[in-house]
Design a protein around this motif. Structure first.
Motif, PDB file in Angstrom:
ATOM      1  N   CYS A 147       0.583  -1.189  -0.004  1.00  0.00           N
ATOM      2  CA  CYS A 147      -0.060  -0.217  -0.143  1.00  0.00           C
ATOM      3  C   CYS A 147       0.859   1.169   0.040  1.00  0.00           C
ATOM      4  N   LEU A 148      -0.247   2.274  -0.427  1.00  0.00           N
ATOM      5  CA  LEU A 148       0.891   3.910  -1.066  1.00  0.00           C
ATOM      6  C   LEU A 148       0.449   4.928  -0.456  1.00  0.00           C
ATOM      7  N   PRO A 149       1.414   5.546   0.972  1.00  0.00           N
ATOM      8  CA  PRO A 149      -0.372   6.482   1.195  1.00  0.00           C
ATOM      9  C   PRO A 149      -0.113   7.523  -0.280  1.00  0.00           C
ATOM     10  N   ASP A 150       0.552   7.516  -0.831  1.00  0.00           N
ATOM     11  CA  ASP A 150       0.563   8.813  -2.011  1.00  0.00           C
ATOM     12  C   ASP A 150       1.102   8.378  -3.126  1.00  0.00           C
ATOM     13  N   ASP A 151       0.664   9.316  -4.612  1.00  0.00           N
ATOM     14  CA  ASP A 151       1.587   8.333  -5.410  1.00  0.00           C
ATOM     15  C   ASP A 151       2.883   8.606  -5.810  1.00  0.00           C
ATOM     16  N   ARG A 153       4.588   8.376 -13.084  1.00  0.00           N
ATOM     17  CA  ARG A 153       4.420   7.985 -11.768  1.00  0.00           C
ATOM     18  C   ARG A 153       4.915   6.215 -12.444  1.00  0.00           C
ATOM     19  N   LYS A 204       0.640   4.292  -8.121  1.00  0.00           N
ATOM     20  CA  LYS A 204      -0.299   4.804  -7.311  1.00  0.00           C
ATOM     21  C   LYS A 204      -0.645   4.828  -5.853  1.00  0.00           C
ATOM     22  N   LYS A 205      -1.043   5.362  -5.934  1.00  0.00           N
ATOM     23  CA  LYS A 205      -1.855   6.053  -4.323  1.00  0.00           C
ATOM     24  C   LYS A 205      -2.734   4.381  -4.074  1.00  0.00           C
ATOM     25  N   ILE A 259       7.858  10.740   0.520  1.00  0.00           N
ATOM     26  CA  ILE A 259       6.807  10.218   1.625  1.00  0.00           C
ATOM     27  C   ILE A 259       7.173  10.460   3.175  1.00  0.00           C
ATOM     28  N   CYS A 316      -2.600  -0.879   4.886  1.00  0.00           N
ATOM     29  CA  CYS A 316      -2.090   0.776   4.847  1.00  0.00           C
ATOM     30  C   CYS A 316      -2.025   1.369   6.098  1.00  0.00           C
TER      31      CYS A 316
END
Length: 517
Positions: A218-222, A238, A241-242, A262, A508
């Motif tokens: 999981c990513l908190p942002d792009d 990119r 992706k978020k 991040i 996440c």
């Protein structure tokens, strides 16, 4: 074709016609039993053949794995190591190497002739009950003491103080790094015996993620190309992706190495994402089933790019160790960081929290203070464990601790005990009067109930009403005598436990640190 078939069948018909009159019935029964046995004999022969062939195939795989496993020189380990019997559980040091040799430059970039460095490291403590595990991450910029380490020419270095932790792996300036020196440093830092050390490089890591069919992250942002490479003049395209997604191979490697873009871009935030990644990988392997059949492809992928200590230098030892972890529950697998604070741009180890953490692991105490040594309790110990003081909870209660005796360190010891019970210790100090024979619990208006809770941990303590909205405990000689006779069990400090991640936590959660997190 008809004639041939008749010729084959004729003798059997002839035998049936010419059988002796007196033995016909018995012979028929024997023949029938023989016909019934044939399928079972055939089946057993087939099974036996499969077992023999399977064993031969497994033996070939084990021989192949043995040929792939690299071990580092055990002679480089310190001659003054912690006692192996001091720790009931097993400690495994896992090092992620950023060495570019042996084709790793294709995945990580950089110069393939550059020296090997440790990109990440954690100490995995497998509790003696083999149902719990705790992984302690050590930031690479942590200031530590690096003890004497062996150089390629056979000589030994001198002790280095206030040196970054990842420098230990680079001692000797070789392409493959110095795992033995990192192990020596961890043993110096923790006082724990490291039973095994595993080093995995870029290729091995990427191969592992391919074998399991990808890992959910999981990513908190792009995330864009210049987040992975800050020297890039433009943001680029990119690359992540978020939100939730599956990664493997090069993408998985990029995820765990990603630091910028991040949170505050620190190594602390990256460690938290690495812990989430390892949790997700464990979850995937567990869901697929931890069996030799499933482990062999993983072992095949890993051993090609893995270096281990001599104690794990055979396929049998490596797979046996992996199988010993099959009963460790995901929820009981915790990830923490060494107690730390910033010291400029570096990381300093926080005491006494770090020492308390190592002591808890040595005693096989879990995050919540449970005994995970695997030993069965006797009736005496079971009744002792049911002591009323162990059920006392100080959650939400602030208390100041004063040492009312001449016993050094009593206030700090008392503070640790109170913290283990959930109290918040606001301060520790020496009392003006150091001749207290009895412990005193002092409380302000409206705090009598909290004082009563606190007093439960100090049998025979006096309660004293004082002015001000305060709650104090002045520890006397009675408690000093009791604590020295039966010290409180060591527990993982609350500062560490409160930041712990379980392997089954939400994918996440807790992925960043600092500004923007």
């Amino acid at each position: 074709m008809t004639g041939i078939r008749d010729d084959l069948e004729t003798p059997s018909r002839h035998r049936r016609r010419t059988a002796p009159a007196g033995g016909g019935a018995g012979h028929g029964r024997r023949a029938e039993r023989e016909r019934r046995r044939r399928p079972w004999r055939t089946f057993l022969l087939v099974v036996l053949a499969l077992v023999v062939l399977g064993t031969a195939g497994l033996g070939w795989i084990y021989l192949k794995l043995n040929g792939d496993i690299n071990t580092f020189d055990g002679d480089g380990l310190s001659k003054n190591r912690p006692d192996a019997a001091a720790s009931k559980g097993e400690n495994v040091l896992v090092i992620g190497s950023d060495a570019r040799n042996d084709g790793n430059d294709a995945l990580g970039g950089g110069d393939k002739t550059d020296i090997g460095r440790s990109d990440t490291a954690f100490l995995l403590h497998v509790y003696a009950d083999h149902k719990n595990a705790l992984a302690v991450s050590i930031p690479r910029d942590t200031l530590v003491t690096i003890p004497p380490c062996k150089l390629p020419d056979g000589s030994w270095t001198k002790t280095q103080t206030d040196t970054m932790f990842n420098a230990a792996f680079s001692v000797g300036q070789t392409e493959k790094g110095n795992p033995a020196c990192t192990q020596n440093t961890v043993e110096q830092l923790t006082g724990l015996r490291v039973d095994h050390t595993v080093v995995i490089d870029f290729k091995g890591f990427a191969a592992l993620t391919d074998v399991v069919g990808g890992v959910e992250v999981c990513l908190p942002d792009d995330v864009y190309q210049n987040d992975l490479n800050p020297k890039r003049p433009t943001r680029g395209s990119r690359i992540f992706k978020k939100g939730e997604q599956k990664v493997e191979g090069q993408q998985a490697l990029d995820y765990v190495r990603l630091r910028h873009g991040i949170g505050d871009g620190s190594d602390i935030g990256r460690i938290q994402r690495q812990q989430a990644f390892v949790s997700s990988l464990m979850k995937k392997i567990k869901s697929d089933g931890l069996t030799p059949t499933k482990l062999l492809p993983l072992a095949t992928a890993a051993t090609k790019s893995m270096t281990v200590d001599p104690g794990l230098g055979t396929a049998n030892k490596l797979i046996s160790f992996a199988m010993s972890l099959k009963n460790v529950d995901l929820h009981n697998t915790k990830f923490v960081k060494i107690p730390w604070r910033y010291e400029g741009s570096r990381i300093a180890v926080v005491e006494p929290d770090a020492s308390d953490l190592w002591a808890a692991l040595k005693d096989d105490r879990t995050i919540d203070g449970k005994d995970a040594s695997g030993k069965k309790k006797t009736k005496a110990s079971a009744s002792a464990s049911a002591s009323p003081t162990e059920t006392v909870s100080g959650a939400g209660i602030d208390v100041a601790v004063y040492n009312g005796t001449t016993t050094d360190g009593l206030a700090s010891d008392t503070a640790r005990m109170l913290t283990a019970h959930g109290f918040t210790v606001t301060s520790t100090a020496n009392a003006l009067n150091k001749q207290h024979t009895t412990t005193v619990v002092q409380y302000g208006p409206g705090l009598r109930t909290r004082a009563d809770t606190l007093a439960e941990l100090f049998p025979g303590a006096q309660l004293e009403s004082i002015g001000g909205a305060v709650l104090n405990v002045v520890v006397g000689a009675d408690y000093a005598k009791e604590s020295s006779a039966s010290p409180a069990p060591t527990t993982v400090p609350s500062s560490v436990a409160s930041d712990a991640r379980s392997a089954d936590d939400d994918l996440c959660s807790n992925l960043t640190y600092g500004a923007g997190g």
